[in-house]
Design a protein around this motif. Structure first.
Motif, PDB file in Angstrom:
ATOM      1  N   SER A  79       0.828  -1.202   0.000  1.00  0.00           N
ATOM      2  CA  SER A  79       0.000   0.000   0.000  1.00  0.00           C
ATOM      3  C   SER A  79       0.864   1.255   0.000  1.00  0.00           C
ATOM      4  CB  SER A  79      -0.918  -0.015   1.221  1.00  0.00           C
ATOM      5  OG  SER A  79      -1.741   1.120   1.249  1.00  0.00           O
ATOM      6  N   SER A  80       1.908   1.262   0.820  1.00  0.00           N
ATOM      7  CA  SER A  80       2.789   2.425   0.892  1.00  0.00           C
ATOM      8  C   SER A  80       3.523   2.643  -0.425  1.00  0.00           C
ATOM      9  CB  SER A  80       3.786   2.258   2.040  1.00  0.00           C
ATOM     10  OG  SER A  80       4.657   3.361   2.112  1.00  0.00           O
ATOM     11  N   LEU A  81       3.965   1.550  -1.045  1.00  0.00           N
ATOM     12  CA  LEU A  81       4.646   1.671  -2.332  1.00  0.00           C
ATOM     13  C   LEU A  81       3.723   2.259  -3.396  1.00  0.00           C
ATOM     14  CD1 LEU A  81       6.613  -1.712  -2.464  1.00  0.00           C
ATOM     15  CD2 LEU A  81       7.558   0.582  -2.114  1.00  0.00           C
ATOM     16  N   PHE A  82       2.431   1.965  -3.298  1.00  0.00           N
ATOM     17  CA  PHE A  82       1.473   2.497  -4.273  1.00  0.00           C
ATOM     18  C   PHE A  82       1.143   3.960  -3.984  1.00  0.00           C
ATOM     19  CE2 PHE A  82      -2.883   3.425  -5.593  1.00  0.00           C
ATOM     20  CZ  PHE A  82      -2.829   3.102  -6.942  1.00  0.00           C
ATOM     21  N   PHE A  83       0.914   4.300  -2.708  1.00  0.00           N
ATOM     22  CA  PHE A  83       0.400   5.623  -2.391  1.00  0.00           C
ATOM     23  C   PHE A  83       1.486   6.684  -2.179  1.00  0.00           C
ATOM     24  CE2 PHE A  83      -3.373   3.129  -1.157  1.00  0.00           C
ATOM     25  CZ  PHE A  83      -4.326   3.821  -1.877  1.00  0.00           C
ATOM     26  N   SER A  84       2.684   6.315  -1.733  1.00  0.00           N
ATOM     27  CA  SER A  84       3.692   7.341  -1.444  1.00  0.00           C
ATOM     28  C   SER A  84       4.083   8.161  -2.670  1.00  0.00           C
ATOM     29  CB  SER A  84       4.922   6.714  -0.773  1.00  0.00           C
ATOM     30  OG  SER A  84       5.500   5.713  -1.584  1.00  0.00           O
ATOM     31  N   ALA A 122      -6.106 -14.690   7.814  1.00  0.00           N
ATOM     32  CA  ALA A 122      -5.028 -14.209   6.958  1.00  0.00           C
ATOM     33  C   ALA A 122      -5.504 -13.085   6.048  1.00  0.00           C
ATOM     34  CB  ALA A 122      -4.464 -15.365   6.141  1.00  0.00           C
ATOM     35  N   VAL A 123      -6.674 -13.268   5.431  1.00  0.00           N
ATOM     36  CA  VAL A 123      -7.208 -12.250   4.522  1.00  0.00           C
ATOM     37  C   VAL A 123      -7.462 -10.944   5.274  1.00  0.00           C
ATOM     38  CG1 VAL A 123      -9.200 -11.619   3.110  1.00  0.00           C
ATOM     39  CG2 VAL A 123      -8.199 -13.904   2.907  1.00  0.00           C
ATOM     40  N   LEU A 124      -8.066 -11.029   6.449  1.00  0.00           N
ATOM     41  CA  LEU A 124      -8.387  -9.826   7.218  1.00  0.00           C
ATOM     42  C   LEU A 124      -7.120  -9.124   7.704  1.00  0.00           C
ATOM     43  CD1 LEU A 124     -11.472 -11.110   9.221  1.00  0.00           C
ATOM     44  CD2 LEU A 124     -11.470  -9.415   7.386  1.00  0.00           C
ATOM     45  N   HIS A 125      -6.087  -9.881   8.064  1.00  0.00           N
ATOM     46  CA  HIS A 125      -4.808  -9.258   8.429  1.00  0.00           C
ATOM     47  C   HIS A 125      -4.232  -8.482   7.240  1.00  0.00           C
ATOM     48  CE1 HIS A 125      -4.602 -11.505  12.231  1.00  0.00           C
ATOM     49  NE2 HIS A 125      -3.558 -10.768  12.532  1.00  0.00           N
ATOM     50  N   ALA A 126      -4.308  -9.082   6.054  1.00  0.00           N
ATOM     51  CA  ALA A 126      -3.772  -8.416   4.864  1.00  0.00           C
ATOM     52  C   ALA A 126      -4.559  -7.151   4.545  1.00  0.00           C
ATOM     53  CB  ALA A 126      -3.790  -9.373   3.676  1.00  0.00           C
ATOM     54  N   VAL A 127      -5.890  -7.216   4.630  1.00  0.00           N
ATOM     55  CA  VAL A 127      -6.723  -6.041   4.354  1.00  0.00           C
ATOM     56  C   VAL A 127      -6.409  -4.918   5.341  1.00  0.00           C
ATOM     57  CG1 VAL A 127      -9.094  -5.163   4.374  1.00  0.00           C
ATOM     58  CG2 VAL A 127      -8.580  -7.342   3.266  1.00  0.00           C
ATOM     59  N   ALA A 128      -6.305  -5.266   6.623  1.00  0.00           N
ATOM     60  CA  ALA A 128      -5.967  -4.257   7.631  1.00  0.00           C
ATOM     61  C   ALA A 128      -4.622  -3.613   7.324  1.00  0.00           C
ATOM     62  CB  ALA A 128      -5.957  -4.889   9.021  1.00  0.00           C
ATOM     63  N   GLY A 129      -3.651  -4.413   6.897  1.00  0.00           N
ATOM     64  CA  GLY A 129      -2.338  -3.869   6.576  1.00  0.00           C
ATOM     65  C   GLY A 129      -2.379  -2.911   5.395  1.00  0.00           C
ATOM     66  N   ILE A 130      -3.109  -3.265   4.348  1.00  0.00           N
ATOM     67  CA  ILE A 130      -3.236  -2.383   3.177  1.00  0.00           C
ATOM     68  C   ILE A 130      -3.841  -1.043   3.593  1.00  0.00           C
ATOM     69  CG2 ILE A 130      -4.458  -2.074   1.000  1.00  0.00           C
ATOM     70  CD1 ILE A 130      -4.187  -5.148   0.616  1.00  0.00           C
ATOM     71  N   ALA A 131      -4.862  -1.101   4.430  1.00  0.00           N
ATOM     72  CA  ALA A 131      -5.544   0.127   4.849  1.00  0.00           C
ATOM     73  C   ALA A 131      -4.643   0.997   5.716  1.00  0.00           C
ATOM     74  CB  ALA A 131      -6.825  -0.230   5.609  1.00  0.00           C
ATOM     75  N   VAL A 132      -3.952   0.374   6.668  1.00  0.00           N
ATOM     76  CA  VAL A 132      -3.064   1.133   7.553  1.00  0.00           C
ATOM     77  C   VAL A 132      -1.900   1.727   6.768  1.00  0.00           C
ATOM     78  CG1 VAL A 132      -1.409   0.907   9.461  1.00  0.00           C
ATOM     79  CG2 VAL A 132      -3.692  -0.089   9.669  1.00  0.00           C
ATOM     80  N   GLY A 133      -1.353   0.968   5.811  1.00  0.00           N
ATOM     81  CA  GLY A 133      -0.243   1.476   5.007  1.00  0.00           C
ATOM     82  C   GLY A 133      -0.622   2.726   4.230  1.00  0.00           C
ATOM     83  N   CYS A 134      -1.837   2.772   3.713  1.00  0.00           N
ATOM     84  CA  CYS A 134      -2.325   3.963   3.017  1.00  0.00           C
ATOM     85  C   CYS A 134      -2.346   5.163   3.963  1.00  0.00           C
ATOM     86  CB  CYS A 134      -3.714   3.693   2.449  1.00  0.00           C
ATOM     87  SG  CYS A 134      -4.565   5.153   1.812  1.00  0.00           S
ATOM     88  N   SER A 135      -2.987   5.015   5.098  1.00  0.00           N
ATOM     89  CA  SER A 135      -3.109   6.130   6.040  1.00  0.00           C
ATOM     90  C   SER A 135      -1.756   6.593   6.540  1.00  0.00           C
ATOM     91  CB  SER A 135      -3.989   5.703   7.225  1.00  0.00           C
ATOM     92  OG  SER A 135      -5.287   5.385   6.806  1.00  0.00           O
ATOM     93  N   LEU A 136      -0.878   5.639   6.841  1.00  0.00           N
ATOM     94  CA  LEU A 136       0.421   6.009   7.405  1.00  0.00           C
ATOM     95  C   LEU A 136       1.307   6.709   6.379  1.00  0.00           C
ATOM     96  CD1 LEU A 136       1.949   5.843  10.074  1.00  0.00           C
ATOM     97  CD2 LEU A 136       2.896   3.658   9.326  1.00  0.00           C
ATOM     98  N   SER A 137       1.171   6.360   5.112  1.00  0.00           N
ATOM     99  CA  SER A 137       1.951   7.041   4.074  1.00  0.00           C
ATOM    100  C   SER A 137       1.602   8.521   4.010  1.00  0.00           C
ATOM    101  CB  SER A 137       1.697   6.389   2.707  1.00  0.00           C
ATOM    102  OG  SER A 137       2.267   5.106   2.639  1.00  0.00           O
TER     103      SER A 137
END
Length: 396
Positions: A79-84, A122-137
């Motif tokens: 997510s960070s690689l996409f949004f930064s 596993a799926v929910l962990h991945a979704v949470a990570g994608i969402a957090v990575g966007c916000s944190l970027s």
């Protein structure tokens, strides 16, 4: 707390309008950034409890537990690689709010999932990570575009230290009383608070349409070396920190003693960021970032090789502080080299590329060779980090 944003080159003069908007937010804008930083960096605080809960409460083996956390972190990296790179083209407030909102829902979903439904976890962990990575970027990119990124990031580090005390002091007890799902209720609550804070007061750095078409310069080679160096330290941090609770428990130090050590770690974490802020102009950043990985490796050896409680407790209590102190200087140096904010907007990718590998890598090492192997690998990673940081100031 100063949150106003300022352009640094004539080509970015159009950013002045959004700078003024951020300045009007004052303390509220700064508070929103601090809350977003704490929520986005929850893995740095929660790793030992997170992995320990998945092993102890959900009865997963170290490799399975590490893989779940790795999926969260890998999602944040992608997510960070996409949004930064899109930091200056998208509305920061909206993106940060949406990301934390989705993370809230994902963690609430994990609460209702049992350990025998591992694929869904596993799926929910991945979704949470994608969402957090966007916000944190968008959070770190906004900090990087402030007038003094080093100082503002140091204040964010202090906020994270305060959050760590509350989290590590309360969460293990809640899990002991209410079971493993209590951890994910806490995560959902943290993300929910960040969602509200971002929606109300996040400083917007959305640029004008004309600025969105300007070609931004490529990163200098020094920036890439700096990113890899931070990633190496993050790998060691997550690889060892994921299992620091289990190391103490498996060596018979006792639940109360290990929990007290984690609380002490939270107290110690109050100091490295503000101290790094005070020392910004008094200590050479180049020397700090080269010394940090060495100290981190020494502490890793003490934690993994110690058979008595005192050395384990002393090393564990300051282990995360080394990463916080060193990364504050690295963040400031990267922000000065790349004034567009994109390099530090990729902070989640830097930290979580290493951190994503760490839990599953560490779990595999522990499963195959025991806890001692973590310290040996930490020394090898430290050598790579020192090499990378030695080139951080070598720019055109």
């Amino acid at each position: 707390m100063e949150t106003n944003l300022s352009p640094t080159t004539p080509a970015h003069a159009d950013l002045a309008a959004s700078s003024d908007a951020a300045a009007r937010l004052g303390v509220l804008g700064g508070a929103a950034l601090m809350i977003a930083h704490c929520a986005g960096m929850v893995d740095l605080v929660a790793l030992p409890v997170w992995v320990g809960t998945l092993i102890g409460a959900y009865k997963l083996d170290p490799q399975q537990a590490g893989l779940l956390v790795t999926l969260f972190l890998a999602g944040a990296v992608l997510s960070s690689l996409f949004f930064s790179p899109r930091l200056n083209r998208l509305p920061a407030r909206a993106m940060a709010t949406i990301g934390f909102g989705i993370a809230t829902l994902a963690f609430l979903g994990i609460v209702s999932v049992s350990s025998d439904r591992y694929p869904m976890m596993a799926v929910l962990h991945a979704v949470a990570g994608i969402a957090v990575g966007c916000s944190l970027s968008f959070t770190h990119g906004t900090i990087g575009r402030s007038r003094n990124p080093h100082r503002l990031f140091a204040i964010a580090g202090l906020a994270l230290g305060i959050f760590a005390i509350a989290f590590l002091g309360a969460t293990p007890g809640l899990i002991a009383m209410h079971g493993g799902p209590a951890l994910f209720r806490v995560f959902a609550g943290v993300m929910g608070v960040a969602t509200v804070a971002c929606a109300l007061a996040f400083p917007s750095i959305h640029t004008s349409r004309s600025m969105a078409t300007v070609d931004e310069p490529r990163f200098a080679r020094a920036v890439w070396f700096g990113m890899v160096g931070v990633g190496c330290m993050a790998l060691t941090q997550s690889m060892l920190f994921s299992f620091v609770q289990r190391i103490g428990l498996d060596r018979g130090f006792g639940f109360s003693a290990v929990t007290a050590t984690l609380i002490a770690l939270g107290l110690v974490n109050l100091f490295p960021a503000p101290v790094a802020g005070l020392l910004e102009t008094r200590v050479l950043g180049r020397k700090v970032v080269q010394a940090g990985p060495i100290v981190q490796a020494v502490l890793a050896l003490i934690i993994t090789q110690s058979v008595t409680f005192a050395p384990y407790a002393a090393a564990t209590s300051v282990f995360a502080a080394v990463m916080i102190f060193t990364h504050t200087f690295a963040f400031g140096m990267l922000a000065r080299i790349d004034r567009t904010g994109r390099a530090v907007a990729a902070t989640p990718a830097m930290l979580m590329t290493g951190a994503a590998i760490g839990p599953v890598f560490g779990g595999t090492l522990v499963k195959q060779s025991g806890y001692g192997s973590l310290g040996i690998v930490a020394v090898l990673i430290a050598a790579a980090a020192v090499f990378c940081f030695s080139r951080l100031e070598r720019r055109p």
